[in-house]
Motif scaffolding. Structure first.
Motif, PDB file in Angstrom:
ATOM      1  N   LEU B  30       0.835  -1.207   0.000  1.00  0.00           N
ATOM      2  CA  LEU B  30       0.000   0.000   0.000  1.00  0.00           C
ATOM      3  C   LEU B  30       0.867   1.254   0.000  1.00  0.00           C
ATOM      4  O   LEU B  30       0.532   2.247  -0.642  1.00  0.00           O
ATOM      5  CB  LEU B  30      -0.924   0.000   1.224  1.00  0.00           C
ATOM      6  CG  LEU B  30      -1.996  -1.073   1.203  1.00  0.00           C
ATOM      7  CD1 LEU B  30      -2.907  -0.940   2.394  1.00  0.00           C
ATOM      8  CD2 LEU B  30      -2.798  -0.971  -0.075  1.00  0.00           C
ATOM      9  N   LEU B  68       2.736 -15.854  -2.734  1.00  0.00           N
ATOM     10  CA  LEU B  68       1.940 -15.840  -3.970  1.00  0.00           C
ATOM     11  C   LEU B  68       0.718 -14.945  -3.810  1.00  0.00           C
ATOM     12  O   LEU B  68       0.418 -14.100  -4.663  1.00  0.00           O
ATOM     13  CB  LEU B  68       1.505 -17.262  -4.321  1.00  0.00           C
ATOM     14  CG  LEU B  68       0.543 -17.402  -5.492  1.00  0.00           C
ATOM     15  CD1 LEU B  68       1.262 -17.181  -6.796  1.00  0.00           C
ATOM     16  CD2 LEU B  68      -0.144 -18.742  -5.500  1.00  0.00           C
ATOM     17  N   ILE B  73      -2.027  -9.706  -4.805  1.00  0.00           N
ATOM     18  CA  ILE B  73      -2.565  -8.432  -4.320  1.00  0.00           C
ATOM     19  C   ILE B  73      -1.757  -7.273  -4.875  1.00  0.00           C
ATOM     20  O   ILE B  73      -2.310  -6.259  -5.336  1.00  0.00           O
ATOM     21  CB  ILE B  73      -2.576  -8.425  -2.776  1.00  0.00           C
ATOM     22  CG1 ILE B  73      -3.614  -9.419  -2.264  1.00  0.00           C
ATOM     23  CG2 ILE B  73      -2.870  -7.039  -2.246  1.00  0.00           C
ATOM     24  CD1 ILE B  73      -3.601  -9.584  -0.771  1.00  0.00           C
ATOM     25  N   ASP B  75      -0.051  -7.138  -7.624  1.00  0.00           N
ATOM     26  CA  ASP B  75      -0.363  -6.964  -9.042  1.00  0.00           C
ATOM     27  C   ASP B  75      -1.677  -6.226  -9.211  1.00  0.00           C
ATOM     28  O   ASP B  75      -1.799  -5.328 -10.045  1.00  0.00           O
ATOM     29  CB  ASP B  75      -0.470  -8.334  -9.725  1.00  0.00           C
ATOM     30  CG  ASP B  75       0.902  -8.903 -10.030  1.00  0.00           C
ATOM     31  OD1 ASP B  75       1.846  -8.118 -10.099  1.00  0.00           O
ATOM     32  OD2 ASP B  75       1.002 -10.129 -10.186  1.00  0.00           O
ATOM     33  N   LEU B  76      -2.681  -6.629  -8.417  1.00  0.00           N
ATOM     34  CA  LEU B  76      -4.000  -6.022  -8.581  1.00  0.00           C
ATOM     35  C   LEU B  76      -3.980  -4.565  -8.133  1.00  0.00           C
ATOM     36  O   LEU B  76      -4.640  -3.722  -8.737  1.00  0.00           O
ATOM     37  CB  LEU B  76      -5.041  -6.798  -7.767  1.00  0.00           C
ATOM     38  CG  LEU B  76      -5.335  -8.197  -8.292  1.00  0.00           C
ATOM     39  CD1 LEU B  76      -6.316  -8.898  -7.383  1.00  0.00           C
ATOM     40  CD2 LEU B  76      -5.897  -8.131  -9.692  1.00  0.00           C
ATOM     41  N   VAL B  77      -3.221  -4.247  -7.086  1.00  0.00           N
ATOM     42  CA  VAL B  77      -3.231  -2.881  -6.561  1.00  0.00           C
ATOM     43  C   VAL B  77      -2.453  -1.939  -7.484  1.00  0.00           C
ATOM     44  O   VAL B  77      -2.920  -0.858  -7.817  1.00  0.00           O
ATOM     45  CB  VAL B  77      -2.653  -2.846  -5.131  1.00  0.00           C
ATOM     46  CG1 VAL B  77      -2.381  -1.427  -4.703  1.00  0.00           C
ATOM     47  CG2 VAL B  77      -3.620  -3.489  -4.170  1.00  0.00           C
ATOM     48  N   THR B  78      -1.255  -2.358  -7.925  1.00  0.00           N
ATOM     49  CA  THR B  78      -0.447  -1.433  -8.716  1.00  0.00           C
ATOM     50  C   THR B  78      -0.812  -1.444 -10.182  1.00  0.00           C
ATOM     51  O   THR B  78      -0.380  -0.562 -10.909  1.00  0.00           O
ATOM     52  CB  THR B  78       1.051  -1.750  -8.575  1.00  0.00           C
ATOM     53  OG1 THR B  78       1.241  -3.115  -8.920  1.00  0.00           O
ATOM     54  CG2 THR B  78       1.540  -1.500  -7.184  1.00  0.00           C
ATOM     55  N   GLY B  79      -1.582  -2.435 -10.627  1.00  0.00           N
ATOM     56  CA  GLY B  79      -2.042  -2.414 -12.009  1.00  0.00           C
ATOM     57  C   GLY B  79      -1.077  -3.006 -13.012  1.00  0.00           C
ATOM     58  O   GLY B  79      -1.260  -2.835 -14.201  1.00  0.00           O
ATOM     59  N   VAL B  80      -0.040  -3.709 -12.568  1.00  0.00           N
ATOM     60  CA  VAL B  80       0.809  -4.410 -13.529  1.00  0.00           C
ATOM     61  C   VAL B  80       0.086  -5.690 -13.937  1.00  0.00           C
ATOM     62  O   VAL B  80      -0.821  -6.145 -13.235  1.00  0.00           O
ATOM     63  CB  VAL B  80       2.203  -4.733 -12.940  1.00  0.00           C
ATOM     64  CG1 VAL B  80       2.889  -3.472 -12.505  1.00  0.00           C
ATOM     65  CG2 VAL B  80       2.103  -5.696 -11.803  1.00  0.00           C
ATOM     66  N   PRO B  81       0.453  -6.283 -15.081  1.00  0.00           N
ATOM     67  CA  PRO B  81      -0.238  -7.502 -15.520  1.00  0.00           C
ATOM     68  C   PRO B  81      -0.195  -8.581 -14.441  1.00  0.00           C
ATOM     69  O   PRO B  81       0.839  -8.794 -13.811  1.00  0.00           O
ATOM     70  CB  PRO B  81       0.554  -7.923 -16.755  1.00  0.00           C
ATOM     71  CG  PRO B  81       1.162  -6.683 -17.256  1.00  0.00           C
ATOM     72  CD  PRO B  81       1.419  -5.817 -16.069  1.00  0.00           C
ATOM     73  N   LEU B  82      -1.318  -9.246 -14.241  1.00  0.00           N
ATOM     74  CA  LEU B  82      -1.428 -10.255 -13.187  1.00  0.00           C
ATOM     75  C   LEU B  82      -0.425 -11.371 -13.447  1.00  0.00           C
ATOM     76  O   LEU B  82      -0.371 -11.908 -14.549  1.00  0.00           O
ATOM     77  CB  LEU B  82      -2.859 -10.805 -13.159  1.00  0.00           C
ATOM     78  CG  LEU B  82      -3.227 -11.646 -11.970  1.00  0.00           C
ATOM     79  CD1 LEU B  82      -3.097 -10.844 -10.695  1.00  0.00           C
ATOM     80  CD2 LEU B  82      -4.638 -12.156 -12.097  1.00  0.00           C
ATOM     81  N   GLY B  83       0.365 -11.712 -12.441  1.00  0.00           N
ATOM     82  CA  GLY B  83       1.316 -12.796 -12.564  1.00  0.00           C
ATOM     83  C   GLY B  83       2.753 -12.362 -12.366  1.00  0.00           C
ATOM     84  O   GLY B  83       3.594 -13.199 -12.080  1.00  0.00           O
ATOM     85  N   ALA B  86       3.184 -11.877  -8.622  1.00  0.00           N
ATOM     86  CA  ALA B  86       2.733 -13.178  -8.140  1.00  0.00           C
ATOM     87  C   ALA B  86       3.783 -14.240  -8.385  1.00  0.00           C
ATOM     88  O   ALA B  86       3.844 -15.234  -7.669  1.00  0.00           O
ATOM     89  CB  ALA B  86       1.424 -13.577  -8.824  1.00  0.00           C
ATOM     90  N   PHE B  87       4.638 -14.062  -9.385  1.00  0.00           N
ATOM     91  CA  PHE B  87       5.742 -15.000  -9.583  1.00  0.00           C
ATOM     92  C   PHE B  87       6.989 -14.567  -8.820  1.00  0.00           C
ATOM     93  O   PHE B  87       7.643 -15.385  -8.185  1.00  0.00           O
ATOM     94  CB  PHE B  87       6.063 -15.123 -11.072  1.00  0.00           C
ATOM     95  CG  PHE B  87       7.254 -16.007 -11.342  1.00  0.00           C
ATOM     96  CD1 PHE B  87       7.125 -17.382 -11.306  1.00  0.00           C
ATOM     97  CD2 PHE B  87       8.489 -15.464 -11.594  1.00  0.00           C
ATOM     98  CE1 PHE B  87       8.209 -18.202 -11.527  1.00  0.00           C
ATOM     99  CE2 PHE B  87       9.591 -16.278 -11.816  1.00  0.00           C
ATOM    100  CZ  PHE B  87       9.448 -17.655 -11.782  1.00  0.00           C
TER     101      PHE B  87
END
Lengths: 354, 170
Positions: B30, B68, B73, B75-83, B86-87
């Motif tokens: 955050l 993971l 989270i 990825d979703l918050v900052t708006g980069v492509p999902l994954g 997460a990787f």
């Protein structure tokens, strides 16, 4: 081997512990592998379908936006306090400069008013229809990502306010960006500095058009047709939206040229990406036309003999595949110079068919 | 986990103690979104650093699957492509754990060098992944962010050690 552990006397229990440990280690390795595989699958899916998880993104924005608004308040207060202290010390000089500016600006405004009346009269004569700009929502920017790969910000207006993806976002000082993800009460905007941001602009002084390209750092690149003459763009030239492409309304201030030494001149956004404050979300200026389905294609012999193929700039979705092939072989001259100049910037509006 | 002998009721600090590593990473995610006036416009990647540090300070409290979830989270918050995060976050955790199971001696300089190499590799991988998912970004700002991240490592270690002393070692 090093010294044996202290509890060496109990032989059977030690081996069972050892076995359990090795089993646990194996399980842990398998689990880590599964986790990494899941992550790679997510990555693969986002390559195949970039819009995946749209709802999830929206829900996350809704959840995070109020939290960020709280962290935003003290930072904004500090920023305002700093600028207020700065203003206080230069009040007299500033006042004099402003009065001089005001006199000049009043004269110009009078002239501009007269010109505006004349332009309106001429437009009436031409029966020109100008599309209106439509305000969708006003919002406060609550967060902006300090991430080098993706430059985005979060605003506190979403689907319930009528905000939809791709809408232009305009701050008080100039263009801020465009909406990418939408939640119920919050949405994410792509800032001008994002490496994937492209804004069709023109130089206010000369009218040359070009593309303002984000670089991922704090400056922007002004990519334009080299034939316009690079030596005649000056530091301090203002760039405004040109309205090409139909997304951004024309004549919104965007950036100011700061460096003409580099090959594409560098510009700085007028709206500071870290202090956007209150922004307006507008509807796309010229929404993409609803294409009518093309009539069934005639037989191929007729096409190559008779019909001049559609212009190269026409979107491929409208051209049936049977006439798309002869376009390259016949190579007809581009129908009009207007279509040729509009081609690089036009992404969403189709040129008139000839 | 560990309740003090005087009171049977565990305090709030004791209750959230096992979640401290994950919570600190979440707060850092955050923090990355807070609008800060910065010259280069980049903030050190504190979530990645915290994952590295917690993976060696309290390996059981930040398993790979937690990393993971935190990465998703992020990825979703900052708006980069999902994954991407997460990787990268669980991969960093796994890398730290593999390295720790193979080496014995520890030293500040070697730890810092190891963290620096992981940060550099993670940023290069992230750059390639951005291009892979169709959002190519220039390398310059990303490497500037990596350099800032490497410089921030001692501060993050100090923060994590302090958190561990306050919440996890009663």
């Amino acid at each position: 081997m090093s010294r044996p552990p202290a509890s060496r006397g109990r032989e059977p229990r030690r081996t069972s512990f050892a076995r359990r440990d090795s089993n646990l280690a194996l399980l842990g390795a398998v689990l880590s592998g599964v986790v990494l595989a899941v992550a790679l699958f997510l990555l693969l899916f986002s390559r195949i379908n970039p819009d995946q998880g749209e709802r999830l993104r929206g829900a996350m924005l809704d959840a995070v936006s109020p939290l960020l608004a709280v962290t935003h308040a003290p930072l904004e207060a500090i920023r305002r306090l700093g600028s207020a202290i700065g203003d206080h010390w230069q009040v007299v000089e500033k006042n004099r400069a402003l009065e001089a500016n005001l006199k000049l600006a009043t004269q110009r405004a009078n002239k501009a008013e007269a010109l505006a009346v004349e332009v309106r009269r001429l437009e009436d004569l031409l029966k020109l229809r100008r599309p209106e700009r439509r305000l969708v929502a006003s919002a406060v920017v609550s967060a902006s990502a300090g991430n080098a790969g993706v430059r985005s910000a979060i605003i506190n207006a979403g689907l319930s306010d009528g905000v939809k993806p791709r809408m232009p976002v305009i701050a008080a000082q100039g263009l801020a960006g465009r909406v990418t993800d939408v939640g119920q009460h919050a949405s994410r905007i792509m800032l001008l500095t994002d490496a994937n941001s492209r804004v069709p602009v023109k130089v206010l002084r000369t009218g040359w058009t070009g593309m303002l390209v984000g670089t991922g750092s704090t400056t922007l690149e002004f990519a334009f047709d080299i034939a316009s003459g690079i030596d005649r763009i000056r530091v301090g030239d203002r760039l405004v939206t040109s309205g090409d492409g139909g997304l951004f309304p024309p004549n919104v201030p965007v950036a100011v040229v700061t460096d003409v030494g580099h090959e594409p001149p560098r510009a700085r956004p007028l709206a500071n990406p870290t202090g956007l404050g209150v922004v307006m979300v507008e509807a796309p200026w010229l929404p993409p036309p609803a294409f009518v389905p093309a009539p069934p294609a005639p037989s191929e012999a007729d096409v190559s003999a008779v019909s001049p193929a559609p212009s190269a700039a026409a979107p491929p979705a409208t051209a049936p595949s049977s006439i798309a092939a002869p376009t390259t072989t016949a190579a007809p001259p581009t129908p009009s110079p207007a279509a040729r100049t509009a081609a690089p910037a036009t992404t969403r509006t189709a040129p008139p068919r000839t | 986990m560990t309740s003090s002998p005087l009171s049977s009721q565990p305090t709030l600090g004791e209750r959230i103690a096992p979640a401290i590593p994950a919570l600190s990473v979440l707060l850092a995610i955050l923090l990355l979104m807070a609008p800060m006036p910065l010259a280069w416009g980049v903030i050190p990647q504190i979530p990645l650093l915290l994952c590295l540090v917690w993976a060696s300070l309290a390996p059981r409290l930040l398993p790979a699957y937690a990393a993971l979830l935190l990465g998703i989270i992020a990825d979703l918050v900052t708006g980069v492509p999902l994954g991407i995060n997460a990787f990268l976050l669980p991969a960093a955790v796994v890398a730290v754990r593999m390295a720790e199971s193979r080496t014995e001696a520890r030293h500040l300089a070697t730890d810092w060098a190891f963290a620096a190499s992981i940060v550099a590799v993670a940023n290069l991988l992230g750059w390639q992944m951005l291009a892979f998912t169709g959002q190519p970004a220039p390398l310059g700002p990303i490497m500037a962010q990596a350099a800032l991240t490497i410089l921030a490592w001692p501060l993050v270690v100090r923060l994590a050690v302090r958190l561990r002393r306050r919440f996890l070692e009663v």
